[in-house]
Design a protein around this motif. Structure first.
Motif, PDB file in Angstrom:
ATOM      1  N   UNK A 167       0.835  -1.210   0.000  1.00 54.15           N
ATOM      2  CA  UNK A 167       0.000   0.000   0.000  1.00 54.15           C
ATOM      3  C   UNK A 167       0.864   1.252   0.000  1.00 54.15           C
ATOM      4  N   UNK A 168       1.926   1.248   0.773  1.00 51.38           N
ATOM      5  CA  UNK A 168       2.811   2.413   0.828  1.00 51.38           C
ATOM      6  C   UNK A 168       3.462   2.666  -0.520  1.00 51.38           C
ATOM      7  N   UNK A 169       3.846   1.598  -1.201  1.00 50.88           N
ATOM      8  CA  UNK A 169       4.492   1.754  -2.503  1.00 50.88           C
ATOM      9  C   UNK A 169       3.538   2.297  -3.562  1.00 50.88           C
ATOM     10  N   UNK A 170       2.227   2.103  -3.342  1.00 51.70           N
ATOM     11  CA  UNK A 170       1.241   2.597  -4.315  1.00 51.70           C
ATOM     12  C   UNK A 170       0.895   4.063  -4.107  1.00 51.70           C
ATOM     13  N   UNK A 171       1.340   4.659  -3.001  1.00 55.34           N
ATOM     14  CA  UNK A 171       1.065   6.079  -2.772  1.00 55.34           C
ATOM     15  C   UNK A 171       1.806   6.893  -3.829  1.00 55.34           C
ATOM     16  N   UNK A 172       1.103   7.783  -4.534  1.00 52.31           N
ATOM     17  CA  UNK A 172       1.760   8.557  -5.598  1.00 52.31           C
ATOM     18  C   UNK A 172       2.988   9.311  -5.090  1.00 52.31           C
ATOM     19  N   UNK A 173       4.088   9.139  -5.786  1.00 50.42           N
ATOM     20  CA  UNK A 173       5.314   9.846  -5.446  1.00 50.42           C
ATOM     21  C   UNK A 173       6.309   9.037  -4.633  1.00 50.42           C
ATOM     22  N   UNK A 174       5.871   7.924  -4.039  1.00 46.50           N
ATOM     23  CA  UNK A 174       6.778   7.147  -3.194  1.00 46.50           C
ATOM     24  C   UNK A 174       7.927   6.569  -4.011  1.00 46.50           C
ATOM     25  N   UNK A 175       7.635   6.010  -5.186  1.00 47.95           N
ATOM     26  CA  UNK A 175       8.713   5.452  -6.009  1.00 47.95           C
ATOM     27  C   UNK A 175       9.701   6.533  -6.437  1.00 47.95           C
ATOM     28  N   UNK A 176       9.207   7.775  -6.589  1.00 48.94           N
ATOM     29  CA  UNK A 176      10.105   8.874  -6.964  1.00 48.94           C
ATOM     30  C   UNK A 176      11.090   9.185  -5.848  1.00 48.94           C
ATOM     31  N   UNK A 177      10.579   9.275  -4.611  1.00 50.85           N
ATOM     32  CA  UNK A 177      11.473   9.597  -3.494  1.00 50.85           C
ATOM     33  C   UNK A 177      12.423   8.444  -3.205  1.00 50.85           C
ATOM     34  N   UNK A 178      11.974   7.205  -3.422  1.00 57.15           N
ATOM     35  CA  UNK A 178      12.867   6.059  -3.230  1.00 57.15           C
ATOM     36  C   UNK A 178      14.013   6.096  -4.227  1.00 57.15           C
ATOM     37  N   UNK A 179      13.702   6.441  -5.477  1.00 58.67           N
ATOM     38  CA  UNK A 179      14.759   6.532  -6.495  1.00 58.67           C
ATOM     39  C   UNK A 179      15.740   7.651  -6.159  1.00 58.67           C
TER      40      UNK A 179
END
Length: 419
Positions: free
Chosen positions: A223-235
Motif C-alpha cells: 500500500x505504501x508503494x502505491x502512494x503517488x510519489x513514493x517510487x520517486x522519493x525512493x529513487x
C-alpha cells in the motif's frame, strides 16, 4: 521535556554513527587475527546491511505497536549486545552471527528516530542531528586506533562502543515517559517560504482524503508503494546514498590512479568529503527552516553536480579536482536530512513511518550495491569513469526529486482549487 528528550535524541544520533566505521577501521588487523582473507569484510558488511534493510522495512509495524521510544531503546540495546559480542568473538563465523543483531538494531532505530524527529521537531534539528551522526562516525576510527596502538586490541574498541551503547540504552529506557509528551509540530510545506501549495488546509484536506481512516493503522508495504510519489522519493534517496557511499570508498583511488595525486593527499581530501558532509549539515541547520526542504534538496544535488564537474575537468593541476571533492561533500550535506524531514509533509503524517522505513531500506540498498557495482565497472572500463558514474546518480536524484516536487505541489493545490 521537549529539550531534555531532544538532548537524548542528539546523543542517540552520535551513538548511531559510532558502529558504522568500526568494521572498516579495524579490519586490516581483524582479518589477520581471525585468519581470513581481506575480502571477507564484504561478507560481514553484507550481513549487516541485509539485517538493516529487513528491520527498516519492519520498523513501521514495530513503531506503531510499541512506540518510537521503545523501538529506539530496544534497537540500541540490540546493537550494544552485538558490539559486545564482536568484542568476544575469536572466529569469523561468530562475527557473522553477531552481525545479524548488529544490522537489525541499526535499521529499526534509524527509521524510528528519523520519523519521530520529522514529526516532532523543526528542519534545523534534522540537519544538526545528522551532523551529530557524522561526529559519531568520525569518532569510532579514533577509538579503534587508540585500542590498537595502545596494545588493547581491536576487540577493546568494540567493547568500548558496546558499553557506550548500553549506557545510552539505560538512558533511553528512563526517558520512555517523555516520548509521548512532546507534541508533533505542524511542518510547513516542504518547499519552504514562498513554495507553492503552502496552506495548511490544503495539506490537511489531502491527509483526510488519502490517509488511513484509523489513527495508528498499519500501512502495508504494498500500500505504501502505491502512494503517488513514493517510487520517486525512493529513487532519489537510492541515488543520493549510492553517490555518497561510492564517493567515500572510491574517491581517493580515482585521485591517485587518474589524477596523479599522492596517496597521502588523496586520503586527506577523501576524509574532507566526510567532514564536508558533517560540517555542511551543521551549517544547513541555521537556515533550513527558512529555506525549506525542497530547496535544500535541489541546491544540494546541484552543488554536488558542480563538485563532480570540477573533479572531471581535465586540467594540468589537481587543485580543481581536490576542491571539487570538498564542494561535493558540502552539497551532499542537506540532501539526506531534507528528504527525511519532508516525508510527513509530502505523504502525510500517518504514512510517514512506513515510507521512511522503505526509504531507509532504499538508502542501505544504494549504499551496499553501488560501491561494488562501480568496482566492477572500473575493472572493465577504468577508474576514469568515476565522475561520470557520480554524474549519472546526481541527475537521477535531481530529476526524481523535482518530479516529486511537482506532484506534491499539484496535489496540495488541488483541494484549494475545488473550493
Amino acid at each position: 521535556m521537549y529539550s531534555l528528550l531532544l538532548a537524548i535524541i542528539y546523543v542517540a544520533f552520535v551513538s548511531l554513527g559510532l558502529p558504522d566505521s568500526l568494521v572498516g577501521a579495524g579490519w586490516p588487523v581483524m582479518h589477520e587475527d581471525l585468519g581470513v582473507p581481506v575480502a571477507f569484510a564484504g561478507l560481514l558488511t553484507m550481513i549487516i546491511a541485509g539485517g538493516t534493510i529487513l528491520s527498516s522495512l519492519a520498523s513501521e509495524r514495530l513503531t506503531r505497536r510499541f512506540g518510537a521510544g521503545v523501538v529506539t531503546a530496544v534497537s540500541v540495546g540490540l546493537t550494544a549486545a552485538a558490539l559486545v559480542g564482536f568484542s568476544v568473538s575469536g572466529s569469523f563465523w561468530l562475527l557473522c552471527l553477531w552481525a545479524v543483531p548488529y544490522g537489525l538494531g541499526a535499521g529499526a532505530v534509524d527509521a524510528a528516530l528519523n520519523n519521530y524527529v520529522a514529526l516532532h521537531y523543526a528542519a534545523r534539528h534534522m540537519n544538526w542531528l545528522h551532523s551529530f551522526w557524522g561526529v559519531g562516525a568520525s569518532i569510532s576510527p579514533f577509538i579503534m586506533s587508540y585500542a590498537i596502538t595502545s596494545g588493547l586490541g581491536w576487540s577493546s574498541a568494540y567493547q568500548i562502543v558496546g558499553i557506550t551503547q548500553a549506557v545510552l540504552t539505560v538512558a533511553l529506557v528512563v526517558s520512555l515517559p517523555l516520548w509521548g509528551k512532546v507534541h508533533p509540530v505542524r511542518p510547513a510545506y516542504a518547499g519552504g517560504a514562498g513554495g507553492a501549495g503552502g496552506p495548511d488546509r490544503a495539506r490537511e484536506a489531502h491527509e483526510a482524503e488519502h490517509e488511513p481512516s484509523a489513527a495508528g493503522a498499519h500501512v502495508p508495504l504494498a500500500q505504501a508503494l502505491r502512494i503517488p510519489g513514493v517510487t520517486l522519493v525512493l529513487a532519489a534517496f537510492f541515488a543520493y546514498c549510492a553517490l555518497e557511499s561510492t564517493s567515500i570508498l572510491w574517491a581517493s583511488t580515482y585521485l591517485v590512479t587518474d589524477r596523479g595525486v599522492t596517496p597521502a593527499t588523496a586520503a586527506a581530501f577523501g576524509s574532507l568529503f566526510l567532514l564536508g558532509i558533517t560540517g555542511g549539515r551543521f551549517l544547513a541547520g541555521f537556515f533550513a527552516d527558512r529555506v525549506g526542504d525542497k530547496h535544500l534538496i535541489r541546491g544540494g544535488f546541484v552543488t554536488v553536480g558542480v563538485g563532480v564537474l570540477m573533479i572531471a575537468v581535465p586540467v594540468g593541476t589537481d587543485v580543481l579536482a581536490l576542491a571539487g571533492l570538498v564542494v561535493a561533500g558540502l552539497g551532499s550535506a542537506p540532501v539526506y536530512p531534507a528528504i527525511i524531514h519532508s516525508t510527513p509533509v509530502n505523504f502525510g503524517r500517518r504514512s510517514s513511518q512506513a515510507i521512511i522505513g522503505i526509504q531507509m531500506a532504499a538508502a542501505y540498498t544504494g549504499s551496499t550495491l553501488a560501491p561494488p557495482l562501480f568496482g566492477a565497472l572500473s575493472t572493465w572500463a577504468g577508474t576514469w569513469v568515476f565522475p561520470l558514474f557520480l554524474a549519472v546518480l546526481v541527475v537521477l536524484g535531481l530529476v526524481m526529486s523535482e518530479r516529486l516536487n511537482r506532484l506534491v505541489a499539484r496535489r496540495a493545490a488541488a483541494p484549494v482549487q475545488r473550493r
